[in-house]
Motif scaffolding. Structure first.
Motif, PDB file in Angstrom:
ATOM      1  N   GLU A 135       3.757 -11.667  -3.935  1.00 39.11           N
ATOM      2  CA  GLU A 135       2.971 -11.334  -2.747  1.00 39.11           C
ATOM      3  C   GLU A 135       3.858 -11.209  -1.516  1.00 39.11           C
ATOM      4  O   GLU A 135       3.433 -10.710  -0.485  1.00 39.11           O
ATOM      5  CB  GLU A 135       1.900 -12.403  -2.477  1.00 39.11           C
TER       6      GLU A 135
ATOM      7  N   SER B 126       6.046  -7.463  -3.012  1.00 37.00           N
ATOM      8  CA  SER B 126       6.180  -7.113  -1.594  1.00 37.00           C
ATOM      9  C   SER B 126       7.534  -7.509  -1.002  1.00 37.00           C
ATOM     10  O   SER B 126       7.687  -7.570   0.210  1.00 37.00           O
ATOM     11  CB  SER B 126       5.067  -7.794  -0.787  1.00 37.00           C
TER      12      SER B 126
ATOM     13  N   THR C  51      13.260  -4.402  -5.630  1.00 29.80           N
ATOM     14  CA  THR C  51      11.975  -4.849  -5.117  1.00 29.80           C
ATOM     15  C   THR C  51      11.326  -5.765  -6.138  1.00 29.80           C
ATOM     16  O   THR C  51      11.539  -5.635  -7.352  1.00 29.80           O
ATOM     17  CB  THR C  51      11.024  -3.675  -4.813  1.00 29.80           C
TER      18      THR C  51
ATOM     19  N   SER D 264      11.449   4.154   1.517  1.00 35.76           N
ATOM     20  CA  SER D 264      10.112   4.058   0.900  1.00 35.76           C
ATOM     21  C   SER D 264       9.791   2.610   0.545  1.00 35.76           C
ATOM     22  O   SER D 264       8.651   2.156   0.739  1.00 35.76           O
ATOM     23  CB  SER D 264       9.998   4.965  -0.317  1.00 35.76           C
ATOM     24  N   GLU D 265      10.776   1.861   0.053  1.00 38.77           N
ATOM     25  CA  GLU D 265      10.569   0.447  -0.251  1.00 38.77           C
ATOM     26  C   GLU D 265      10.339  -0.340   1.041  1.00 38.77           C
ATOM     27  O   GLU D 265       9.512  -1.251   1.089  1.00 38.77           O
ATOM     28  CB  GLU D 265      11.772  -0.130  -1.009  1.00 38.77           C
ATOM     29  N   TRP D 266      11.072   0.005   2.098  1.00 35.96           N
ATOM     30  CA  TRP D 266      10.932  -0.660   3.403  1.00 35.96           C
ATOM     31  C   TRP D 266       9.489  -0.573   3.896  1.00 35.96           C
ATOM     32  O   TRP D 266       8.934  -1.537   4.379  1.00 35.96           O
ATOM     33  CB  TRP D 266      11.888  -0.008   4.404  1.00 35.96           C
ATOM     34  N   SER D 267       8.894   0.600   3.731  1.00 32.22           N
ATOM     35  CA  SER D 267       7.550   0.804   4.275  1.00 32.22           C
ATOM     36  C   SER D 267       6.478   0.052   3.492  1.00 32.22           C
ATOM     37  O   SER D 267       5.438  -0.266   4.047  1.00 32.22           O
ATOM     38  CB  SER D 267       7.220   2.297   4.328  1.00 32.22           C
ATOM     39  N   ARG D 268       6.712  -0.252   2.224  1.00 31.49           N
ATOM     40  CA  ARG D 268       5.678  -0.943   1.453  1.00 31.49           C
ATOM     41  C   ARG D 268       5.967  -2.429   1.223  1.00 31.49           C
ATOM     42  O   ARG D 268       5.101  -3.159   0.760  1.00 31.49           O
ATOM     43  CB  ARG D 268       5.421  -0.248   0.127  1.00 31.49           C
ATOM     44  N   CYS D 269       7.179  -2.886   1.543  1.00 31.69           N
ATOM     45  CA  CYS D 269       7.535  -4.301   1.366  1.00 31.69           C
ATOM     46  C   CYS D 269       7.619  -4.975   2.729  1.00 31.69           C
ATOM     47  O   CYS D 269       8.465  -4.613   3.548  1.00 31.69           O
ATOM     48  CB  CYS D 269       8.883  -4.435   0.654  1.00 31.69           C
ATOM     49  N   TRP D 270       6.779  -5.950   2.960  1.00 29.32           N
ATOM     50  CA  TRP D 270       6.771  -6.582   4.278  1.00 29.32           C
ATOM     51  C   TRP D 270       7.762  -7.731   4.383  1.00 29.32           C
ATOM     52  O   TRP D 270       8.059  -8.196   5.473  1.00 29.32           O
ATOM     53  CB  TRP D 270       5.369  -7.037   4.661  1.00 29.32           C
TER      54      TRP D 270
ATOM     55  N   ARG E 176      11.653  -8.794   3.748  1.00 24.36           N
ATOM     56  CA  ARG E 176      12.953  -8.144   3.496  1.00 24.36           C
ATOM     57  C   ARG E 176      14.083  -9.139   3.705  1.00 24.36           C
ATOM     58  O   ARG E 176      14.096  -9.862   4.697  1.00 24.36           O
ATOM     59  CB  ARG E 176      13.126  -6.968   4.445  1.00 24.36           C
TER      60      ARG E 176
END
Length: 168
Positions: free
Chosen positions: A155, A65, A62, A90-96, A98
């Motif tokens: 960002e 974001s 990561t 957990s990273e998927w849910s906070r990083c928009w 991908r």
């Protein structure tokens, strides 16, 4: 090859903190494991470089974001977005933003489209190596040899891409 890759890590680390993921391919598992070990020893006490402790077929990093996956691409390529959502939940849910980077087919930039599947951008990297005997005999010749570097804004999102290849 090892000297070239070590040089890339050194050059990157001279300008920015550098995270290194080593993902094995389908033809070089032993050599890749050896290279990973060389990297660990070479940069053991170097605070600029972090070598991933994982040696798995898929890895994630990561940056703000951004969630970026790496895989060779010879296995489960069509399912990589769904696998990313499960393995890095957990990273998927906070990083928009991908992305998943693969190789294997080594498509040339002009020959490939960048796919977006289930909110994940899928990229296939070209190869910097010249064709070996098998590739030449199979007709996989005259593709541009190059490598790509991607720069992401913390960002979220790709902001620049650089392409470099061997000089002739």
């Amino acid at each position: 090859g090892c000297d070239t890759l070590l040089g890339l890590v050194e050059r990157s680390a001279s300008t920015v903190p550098t995270d290194v993921l080593v993902v094995n391919g389908n033809h070089d598992e032993t050599l890749t494991a050896a290279f990973r070990r060389i990297l660990q020893e070479r940069f053991r006490n170097d605070g600029r470089v972090a070598i991933s402790p994982h040696y798995t077929r898929r890895q994630y990093v990561t940056h703000g974001s951004n969630l970026i996956g790496a895989a060779h691409g010879d296995k489960a390529k069509k399912r990589l977005p769904q696998i990313m959502a499960m393995e890095a939940s957990s990273e998927w849910s906070r990083c928009w933003y991908r992305e998943f980077h693969t190789g294997h087919l080594h498509a040339q930039a002009a020959e490939r489209s960048i796919e977006s599947v289930d909110s994940v951008v899928l990229r296939t990297a070209p190869s910097i190596t010249p064709p070996d005997e098998w590739h030449s005999a199979s007709g996989y010749i005259c593709s541009r040899q190059c490598m790509e570097t991607f720069i992401y804004l913390p960002e979220g999102g790709l902001t620049a891409m650089h392409v470099a290849g061997p000089t002739r």
